[in-house]
Design a protein around this motif. Structure first.
Motif, short mmCIF file in Angstrom:
data_model
loop_
_atom_site.label_atom_id
_atom_site.label_comp_id
_atom_site.label_asym_id
_atom_site.label_seq_id
_atom_site.Cartn_x
_atom_site.Cartn_y
_atom_site.Cartn_z
N TYR A 156 0.85 -1.20 0.00
CA TYR A 156 0.00 0.00 0.00
C TYR A 156 0.88 1.24 0.00
N VAL A 157 0.67 2.15 -0.95
CA VAL A 157 1.55 3.30 -1.09
C VAL A 157 0.80 4.63 -0.92
N ALA A 158 -0.49 4.58 -0.58
CA ALA A 158 -1.25 5.81 -0.37
C ALA A 158 -1.20 6.18 1.11
N ASP A 159 -1.99 7.20 1.51
CA ASP A 159 -1.96 7.61 2.92
C ASP A 159 -3.02 6.84 3.71
N ASN A 160 -3.00 7.04 5.01
CA ASN A 160 -3.92 6.32 5.89
C ASN A 160 -5.09 7.19 6.34
N ASN A 161 -5.40 8.20 5.54
CA ASN A 161 -6.55 9.06 5.83
C ASN A 161 -7.77 8.58 5.06
N ARG A 171 -21.63 18.10 10.52
CA ARG A 171 -21.29 16.70 10.23
C ARG A 171 -20.29 16.61 9.09
N LEU A 172 -19.11 16.06 9.43
CA LEU A 172 -18.07 15.79 8.44
C LEU A 172 -18.01 14.28 8.27
N MET A 173 -18.46 13.77 7.13
CA MET A 173 -18.64 12.33 6.95
C MET A 173 -17.54 11.73 6.08
N PRO A 174 -16.94 10.62 6.51
CA PRO A 174 -16.02 9.88 5.63
C PRO A 174 -16.81 9.27 4.47
N VAL A 175 -16.37 9.52 3.25
CA VAL A 175 -17.08 9.00 2.08
C VAL A 175 -16.28 7.95 1.35
N ALA A 176 -15.08 7.63 1.86
CA ALA A 176 -14.26 6.57 1.26
C ALA A 176 -13.27 6.10 2.32
N ASP A 177 -13.22 4.79 2.55
CA ASP A 177 -12.28 4.23 3.50
C ASP A 177 -10.96 3.95 2.79
N ASN A 178 -9.87 4.16 3.51
CA ASN A 178 -8.57 3.92 2.87
C ASN A 178 -8.28 2.42 2.79
N GLY A 179 -7.29 2.07 1.99
CA GLY A 179 -6.99 0.67 1.74
C GLY A 179 -6.53 -0.10 2.96
N ILE A 180 -5.89 0.58 3.91
CA ILE A 180 -5.45 -0.11 5.12
C ILE A 180 -6.65 -0.61 5.91
N GLU A 181 -7.68 0.24 6.04
CA GLU A 181 -8.86 -0.12 6.81
C GLU A 181 -9.61 -1.29 6.18
N VAL A 182 -9.56 -1.39 4.86
CA VAL A 182 -10.34 -2.41 4.18
C VAL A 182 -9.56 -3.70 3.98
N PHE A 183 -8.32 -3.59 3.50
CA PHE A 183 -7.57 -4.76 3.05
C PHE A 183 -6.43 -5.17 3.98
N GLN A 184 -6.11 -4.35 4.97
CA GLN A 184 -4.96 -4.65 5.82
C GLN A 184 -5.28 -4.49 7.29
N SER A 185 -6.51 -4.77 7.66
CA SER A 185 -6.93 -4.65 9.06
C SER A 185 -7.86 -5.79 9.42
#
Length: 398
Positions: A156-161, A171-185
């Motif tokens: 994974y080479v992107a950021d963890n935000n 309300r500040l809503m996350p609209v996309a989860d980063n790759g760490i949260e999905v594929f590396q957790s």
């Protein structure tokens, strides 16, 4: 007192102009449908109308932001659905590959099918939205978040935000989860994972670990099972404790866990047991681990044990990864539901603003038409009076 003809004319013209101005003003109001056409018509209402209009415009901007957020979350939900299906298919193949009835060639065929799922999964991890932005790259969404390293591993080479959008004032809503949260957790409730040391030369295989008592004082810690073989007698110790006699098929109990060990160990063989979040949490590394062991032929008891242990570990890691993806997907669904709720609240707020704005500047047609008729009569009266006064002259009496 004598009134000059000029004075009479000036007063009559002034009266007609005033009546005509008021008549035209009412006509303009009827034509525009607004009571406050110019700020001078009602300065206080005009000022309040500006504030309400600004609030209405901000509400509409948030509505547009929610449309964008819903599109992004819907795309992510669709991708996560495909990811969960891919992991489920991979689990099915691992169960098939673990069967003792398969030959090495059969397992190579299974590995080929598993590699196809692996490549598909990489494509899903590097999915983009309709604008070319990578869904799982955090704020570095202009390039693929997952790339192959020089050794062929996926990193994974992107950021963890997580990319966020303000969908409402508060309300500040996350609209996309980063790759760490999905594929590396993994989730916090993932439990324990066991893994045999790659340098093991014995034929010990394990089943588990299974949780039997979470209240055990040792629960939550890491455990290192080490085997010792002296003069043909095998013993094991946990975390360097006192050696215990080993027998194939026995159940080991420690730290609120239980494991079943079978086979014969070699001196120095090790099995590590730890919480899933402290072990491998990378879904791609799990695929690579499974592919590597399936593509290698196994002829000796040691190699077969290594394959069985690896597949056992891989299955547990797939389970944890699937739970994690489903948890993220549930979070995406919850955010989509929240958008519906916020939309409903915003719709009511918009109606209130529109009603308030209407009360401030919109025209009451019944009242305006009555006023229009009254001004028309006034203008006609002023015109008739001017005509009558203009005709007064002593010469008419001669």
């Amino acid at each position: 007192m004598r009134i000059s003809t000029v004075t009479v004319y000036e007063q009559s013209m002034s009266s007609m102009n005033r009546q005509q101005g008021e008549f035209l003003k009412v006509g303009q109001q009827i034509a525009s449908g607004r009571r406050v056409v110019n700020p001078s018509d009602d300065p206080q209402a005009a000022s309040q109308a500006v504030q309400v209009s600004q609030s209405l415009a901000i509400t509409e901007q948030y509505t547009d932001a929610r449309v964008s957020a819903r599109n992004a979350l819907s795309q992510e939900e669709s991708i996560l659905n495909g990811v969960s299906d891919a992991i489920a298919s991979a689990k099915t193949l691992i169960v098939q590959a673990a069967s003792d009835t398969l030959s090495d060639e059969d397992r190579v065929s299974v590995a080929s099918e598993l590699r196809g799922i692996y490549e598909t999964l990489i494509g899903q991890a590097n999915a983009t939205d309709g604008n070319g932005r990578y869904l799982f790259g955090g704020y570095q969404d202009d390039s693929a978040p997952f790339v192959r390293s020089g050794t062929g591993n996926v990193i994974y080479v992107a950021d963890n935000n997580s990319r966020e959008v303000r969908i409402d004032a508060s309300r500040l809503m996350p609209v996309a989860d980063n790759g760490i949260e999905v594929f590396q957790s993994v989730t916090a409730s993932a439990g324990y994972v066991a893994e045999a040391d790659s340098a093991n030369t014995g034929s010990v295989t394990f089943k588990g670990p299974n949780v039997v008592d979470e209240t055990d004082p040792g629960y939550g810690g890491a455990f290192d099972i080490t085997f010792s073989v002296v003069s043909g007698t095998a013993t094991y110790s946990i975390n360097g404790g006192a050696p215990q006699p080993y027998a194939s098929g026995q159940a080991l109990s420690f730290g609120g866990l239980t494991m079943i060990l079978e086979g014969e160990p070699a001196d120095g063989d090790r099995i590590t047991v730890d919480l899933a979040q402290n072990m491998n949490t990378d879904l791609f590394a799990t695929f690579e681990k499974a592919l590597s062991i399936l593509e290698q032929p196994a002829s000796t008891d040691s190699e077969k044990a290594a394959r069985a242990n690896t597949l056992n570990t891989v299955m547990r890691e797939f389970d944890n990864s699937l739970d994690n993806v489903l948890t993220v997907r549930a979070s995406v669904g919850a955010r989509l539901n929240e958008l519906d709720v916020v939309d409903s609240v915003a719709a009511n707020r918009t109606l209130n603003y529109q009603q308030e704005l209407s009360d401030l500047v919109d025209l009451d047609y019944v009242e305006a038409i009555a006023e229009y008729s009254l001004r028309q009569v006034g203008l006609q009266a002023a015109q008739q009076a001017f005509v009558d006064i203009k005709s007064l002259s002593l010469f008419d009496r001669l």
